[in-house]
Design a protein around this motif. Structure first.
Motif, PDB file in Angstrom:
ATOM      1  N   PRO A  12      57.946 104.480  91.881  1.00  0.00           N
ATOM      2  CA  PRO A  12      58.126 103.196  91.193  1.00  0.00           C
ATOM      3  C   PRO A  12      57.131 103.036  90.049  1.00  0.00           C
ATOM      4  O   PRO A  12      56.022 103.584  90.080  1.00  0.00           O
ATOM      5  CB  PRO A  12      57.855 102.166  92.293  1.00  0.00           C
ATOM      6  N   ILE A  13      57.512 102.289  89.059  1.00  0.00           N
ATOM      7  CA  ILE A  13      56.631 101.988  87.939  1.00  0.00           C
ATOM      8  C   ILE A  13      55.740 100.805  88.313  1.00  0.00           C
ATOM      9  O   ILE A  13      56.187  99.834  88.914  1.00  0.00           O
ATOM     10  CB  ILE A  13      57.445 101.663  86.676  1.00  0.00           C
ATOM     11  N   GLU A  14      54.486 100.891  87.936  1.00  0.00           N
ATOM     12  CA  GLU A  14      53.533  99.795  88.118  1.00  0.00           C
ATOM     13  C   GLU A  14      53.297  99.125  86.771  1.00  0.00           C
ATOM     14  O   GLU A  14      53.140  99.805  85.747  1.00  0.00           O
ATOM     15  CB  GLU A  14      52.203 100.313  88.672  1.00  0.00           C
ATOM     16  N   VAL A  15      53.283  97.803  86.779  1.00  0.00           N
ATOM     17  CA  VAL A  15      53.047  97.041  85.558  1.00  0.00           C
ATOM     18  C   VAL A  15      51.837  96.142  85.761  1.00  0.00           C
ATOM     19  O   VAL A  15      51.723  95.454  86.779  1.00  0.00           O
ATOM     20  CB  VAL A  15      54.283  96.188  85.192  1.00  0.00           C
ATOM     21  N   GLN A  16      50.934  96.162  84.792  1.00  0.00           N
ATOM     22  CA  GLN A  16      49.779  95.263  84.837  1.00  0.00           C
ATOM     23  C   GLN A  16      50.216  93.856  84.425  1.00  0.00           C
ATOM     24  O   GLN A  16      51.117  93.691  83.609  1.00  0.00           O
ATOM     25  CB  GLN A  16      48.681  95.751  83.895  1.00  0.00           C
ATOM     26  N   TRP A  17      49.532  92.860  84.980  1.00  0.00           N
ATOM     27  CA  TRP A  17      49.869  91.481  84.644  1.00  0.00           C
ATOM     28  C   TRP A  17      48.672  90.581  84.881  1.00  0.00           C
ATOM     29  O   TRP A  17      47.745  90.929  85.610  1.00  0.00           O
ATOM     30  CB  TRP A  17      51.045  90.982  85.487  1.00  0.00           C
ATOM     31  N   LYS A  18      48.711  89.434  84.259  1.00  0.00           N
ATOM     32  CA  LYS A  18      47.748  88.371  84.542  1.00  0.00           C
ATOM     33  C   LYS A  18      48.389  87.037  84.229  1.00  0.00           C
ATOM     34  O   LYS A  18      49.357  86.956  83.465  1.00  0.00           O
ATOM     35  CB  LYS A  18      46.446  88.570  83.765  1.00  0.00           C
ATOM     36  N   ARG A  19      47.844  86.002  84.821  1.00  0.00           N
ATOM     37  CA  ARG A  19      48.409  84.669  84.632  1.00  0.00           C
ATOM     38  C   ARG A  19      47.874  84.021  83.353  1.00  0.00           C
ATOM     39  O   ARG A  19      48.615  83.388  82.612  1.00  0.00           O
ATOM     40  CB  ARG A  19      48.077  83.786  85.838  1.00  0.00           C
ATOM     41  N   ASN A  20      46.587  84.158  83.099  1.00  0.00           N
ATOM     42  CA  ASN A  20      45.945  83.544  81.937  1.00  0.00           C
ATOM     43  C   ASN A  20      45.217  84.611  81.130  1.00  0.00           C
ATOM     44  O   ASN A  20      44.839  85.668  81.654  1.00  0.00           O
ATOM     45  CB  ASN A  20      44.956  82.463  82.377  1.00  0.00           C
ATOM     46  N   VAL A  21      44.981  84.310  79.862  1.00  0.00           N
ATOM     47  CA  VAL A  21      44.370  85.282  78.956  1.00  0.00           C
ATOM     48  C   VAL A  21      43.025  85.764  79.475  1.00  0.00           C
ATOM     49  O   VAL A  21      42.687  86.953  79.384  1.00  0.00           O
ATOM     50  CB  VAL A  21      44.220  84.656  77.554  1.00  0.00           C
ATOM     51  N   ALA A  22      42.234  84.877  80.050  1.00  0.00           N
ATOM     52  CA  ALA A  22      40.886  85.230  80.490  1.00  0.00           C
ATOM     53  C   ALA A  22      40.843  85.945  81.832  1.00  0.00           C
ATOM     54  O   ALA A  22      39.782  86.427  82.245  1.00  0.00           O
ATOM     55  CB  ALA A  22      40.016  83.971  80.561  1.00  0.00           C
ATOM     56  N   SER A  81      51.717  91.602  71.229  1.00  0.00           N
ATOM     57  CA  SER A  81      52.318  90.784  70.180  1.00  0.00           C
ATOM     58  C   SER A  81      51.277  90.262  69.195  1.00  0.00           C
ATOM     59  O   SER A  81      51.613  89.859  68.081  1.00  0.00           O
ATOM     60  CB  SER A  81      53.049  89.593  70.800  1.00  0.00           C
ATOM     61  N   GLY A  82      50.015  90.217  69.617  1.00  0.00           N
ATOM     62  CA  GLY A  82      48.966  89.658  68.783  1.00  0.00           C
ATOM     63  C   GLY A  82      48.924  88.144  68.800  1.00  0.00           C
ATOM     64  O   GLY A  82      48.132  87.535  68.062  1.00  0.00           O
ATOM     65  N   MET A  83      49.729  87.515  69.641  1.00  0.00           N
ATOM     66  CA  MET A  83      49.756  86.049  69.700  1.00  0.00           C
ATOM     67  C   MET A  83      48.724  85.548  70.704  1.00  0.00           C
ATOM     68  O   MET A  83      48.174  86.313  71.505  1.00  0.00           O
ATOM     69  CB  MET A  83      51.150  85.567  70.069  1.00  0.00           C
ATOM     70  N   ASP A  84      48.497  84.249  70.670  1.00  0.00           N
ATOM     71  CA  ASP A  84      47.485  83.637  71.523  1.00  0.00           C
ATOM     72  C   ASP A  84      47.797  83.852  72.998  1.00  0.00           C
ATOM     73  O   ASP A  84      46.940  84.237  73.783  1.00  0.00           O
ATOM     74  CB  ASP A  84      47.402  82.136  71.203  1.00  0.00           C
ATOM     75  N   ASN A  85      49.029  83.557  73.392  1.00  0.00           N
ATOM     76  CA  ASN A  85      49.527  83.741  74.755  1.00  0.00           C
ATOM     77  C   ASN A  85      48.832  82.888  75.809  1.00  0.00           C
ATOM     78  O   ASN A  85      49.076  83.068  77.006  1.00  0.00           O
ATOM     79  CB  ASN A  85      49.455  85.215  75.190  1.00  0.00           C
ATOM     80  N   ASP A  86      47.999  81.968  75.397  1.00  0.00           N
ATOM     81  CA  ASP A  86      47.352  81.106  76.386  1.00  0.00           C
ATOM     82  C   ASP A  86      48.289  80.016  76.885  1.00  0.00           C
ATOM     83  O   ASP A  86      48.343  79.753  78.083  1.00  0.00           O
ATOM     84  CB  ASP A  86      46.071  80.496  75.802  1.00  0.00           C
ATOM     85  N   PRO A  87      49.062  79.352  75.987  1.00  0.00           N
ATOM     86  CA  PRO A  87      49.957  78.304  76.492  1.00  0.00           C
ATOM     87  C   PRO A  87      51.104  78.874  77.312  1.00  0.00           C
ATOM     88  O   PRO A  87      51.570  79.988  77.062  1.00  0.00           O
ATOM     89  CB  PRO A  87      50.491  77.652  75.203  1.00  0.00           C
ATOM     90  N   GLY A  88      51.547  78.109  78.290  1.00  0.00           N
ATOM     91  CA  GLY A  88      52.751  78.467  79.013  1.00  0.00           C
ATOM     92  C   GLY A  88      52.498  79.063  80.377  1.00  0.00           C
ATOM     93  O   GLY A  88      51.395  79.508  80.696  1.00  0.00           O
ATOM     94  N   ALA A  89      53.570  79.097  81.186  1.00  0.00           N
ATOM     95  CA  ALA A  89      53.451  79.480  82.590  1.00  0.00           C
ATOM     96  C   ALA A  89      53.822  80.931  82.864  1.00  0.00           C
ATOM     97  O   ALA A  89      53.583  81.423  83.959  1.00  0.00           O
ATOM     98  CB  ALA A  89      54.336  78.562  83.443  1.00  0.00           C
ATOM     99  N   GLY A  90      54.444  81.636  81.920  1.00  0.00           N
ATOM    100  CA  GLY A  90      54.906  82.990  82.187  1.00  0.00           C
ATOM    101  C   GLY A  90      53.772  83.991  82.300  1.00  0.00           C
ATOM    102  O   GLY A  90      52.660  83.777  81.806  1.00  0.00           O
ATOM    103  N   TRP A  91      54.066  85.114  82.942  1.00  0.00           N
ATOM    104  CA  TRP A  91      53.080  86.182  83.075  1.00  0.00           C
ATOM    105  C   TRP A  91      52.739  86.783  81.718  1.00  0.00           C
ATOM    106  O   TRP A  91      53.554  86.761  80.798  1.00  0.00           O
ATOM    107  CB  TRP A  91      53.612  87.305  83.971  1.00  0.00           C
TER     108      TRP A  91
END
Length: 459
Positions: A22-32, A370-380
């Motif tokens: 299986p493929i493993e994908v890294q993730w986090k909820r918030n930028v920090a 993407s180079g975007m802030d990515n802090d707002p919002g609920a998605g991974w």
């Protein structure tokens, strides 16, 4: 590799190479946050699955052309067939809704300049956008979209509307403020007991929905968006000061009447239990759904009621699910903070609304590249656009497995300048190709996959 081009908007469609692990994908909820890691299931992980050489054949409405249920009613409906729920399109074909939300041009730079360079007017944008959506396998336009322009194109796609019954009523009475993504209500109380609410819903449905009553391309109507679902609603309602907020005195009176009928005339707020709070919330939502459903049935009887787009606590509360299932044709849910739809949620929704299917009407994932802030919002947040596509396959295949699922609407069409990487297009209207190349095969074969998972379940 196939790379269709739509006036400069291009996409590619690729498969994944077969693999043993299986493929493993890294993730986090918030930028920090620190990166975590979870596995994903993709099309190449399905036993005995072989994608057809061509996309599943579609009816004019995007239904499954090789699976006719009957001659159709001329409008969308829902039906349980061999234990699995489906929309049935106006022509009588099985239809699974694969939609995109917020299909509208974003404003601000560089979006404004890119729009002006590409299109002479909104009609040209709408034509290209519908063409692109069709090429990517979408068959529905979700909420927050520029419906008027998109419905003026020669080859239409089924769409949704939202008259915002409670949201508009709350604004009229000064009870709402706007938060991130939804309205905030004073004391988290929706004024459903106000004596003018029913007439407001009737008038709004007459004005906004009645003119659409004979439009076969209406998939259904959302009643509102993300209404508050506090687990302590009875407590907070009984604390309302009617002198401070006169419009909520009817909620206060209704809450006391309900509480005293349940526990006797001498009951006090000190006696409130968790069960009281949740049952009262169910009582409130039952009234809300009864009133809004009546307005929809009266003024657009041929169309489906898709509900209020539950979110947060609402999707976990049995009393809310039961109230929705009692009145709605489809329960709409904005679904975040899960790696994939959980067995517990799917079972809860089926148990408490056994005769009503669900539609996931928001979910998304953001790419750090993407180079975007990515802090707002609920998605991974995941590292790359390819990781977005891998997660998309993982998430949506779980929905295709679920017998009570009738589709999903991804959030959203385009990244917003200064916001997060939620779109399938960037702020310059350019596709996130690595994301789209893994998203599109799911869309193209959504019916074959639905059949595959149905056969797996049956066996």
């Amino acid at each position: 590799i196939r790379a269709p081009r739509v006036r400069g908007l291009c996409c590619v469609r690729l498969g994944l190479a077969a693999r043993a692990e299986p493929i493993e994908v890294q993730w986090k909820r918030n930028v920090a946050d620190e990166w975590r890691q979870s596995s994903v299931r993709t099309l190449d992980d399905l036993p005995d699955w072989e994608a057809p050489r061509v996309a599943d054949p579609r009816s004019p409405y995007g239904g499954w052309l090789s699976q006719a249920v009957d001659d159709g009613t001329g409008f969308f409906r829902v039906e349980r067939i061999d234990g699995r729920w489906w929309f049935v399109d106006p022509g009588g074909y099985r239809y699974y809704s694969v939609g995109l939300t917020s299909v509208r041009p974003r404003t601000g730079e560089p979006a404004d300049t890119a729009y002006a360079e590409r299109w002479a007017d909104e009609s040209a944008w709408a034509n290209d956008t519908i063409t692109l959506m069709r090429e990517l396998g979408y068959n529905a336009i979700g909420r927050w979209s520029r419906v008027e322009s998109l419905m003026a194109v020669p080859r239409r796609i089924p769409y949704t509307t939202s008259p915002n019954f409670m949201g508009s009523f709350g604004r009229e009475h000064g009870l709402t403020t706007w938060g991130y993504g939804n309205a905030r209500y004073a004391h988290n109380a929706i004024p459903v007991f106000h004596p003018d609410f029913e007439a407001h819903c009737d008038a709004l449905a007459r004005e906004e929905l009645a003119p659409l009553a004979n439009d076969a391309y209406v998939l259904g109507h959302f009643t509102d968006n993300e209404l508050p679902m506090p687990r302590n609603l009875l407590e907070t309602t009984l604390a309302i000061d009617p002198e401070e907020i006169p419009a909520l005195r009817y909620n206060l009176e209704a809450a006391w009447a309900w509480f005293r009928e349940r526990h006797g005339p001498d009951v006090t707020v000190d006696a409130i239990t968790d069960e009281d709070n949740l049952d009262y919330l169910g009582f409130v939502m039952d009234r809300y759904y009864a009133i809004t459903t009546a307005a929809i049935r009266k003024h657009t009887p041929n169309h489906l009621n898709l509900g209020s787009r539950l979110h947060g606590a609402g999707i976990h509360i049995d009393q809310v699910i039961a109230a929705a299932g009692k009145h709605l044709d489809v329960i709409s849910m904005n679904y975040y903070n899960v790696w994939a739809p959980s067995e517990g949620h799917l079972e809860r929704w089926h148990t408490h609304s056994p005769d009503t299917p669900f539609l996931i009407t928001e979910f998304y994932v953001k790419g750090e590249d993407s180079g975007m802030d990515n802090d707002p919002g609920a998605g991974w947040i995941v590292p790359t656009q390819r990781d977005r596509g891998l997660w998309y396959q993982h998430f949506t295949m779980r929905l295709l497995e679920a017998p009570n699922s009738v589709g999903w609407h991804y959030f959203n069409y385009q990244d917003s300048p200064g916001d997060s990487n939620k779109g399938i297009l960037n702020t310059r209207f350019e596709p996130h190709l690595d994301f789209i190349e893994l998203m599109t095969p799911i869309h193209e074969h959504v019916y074959s996959l639905r059949q595959y998972f149905g056969e797996i379940t049956a066996n």
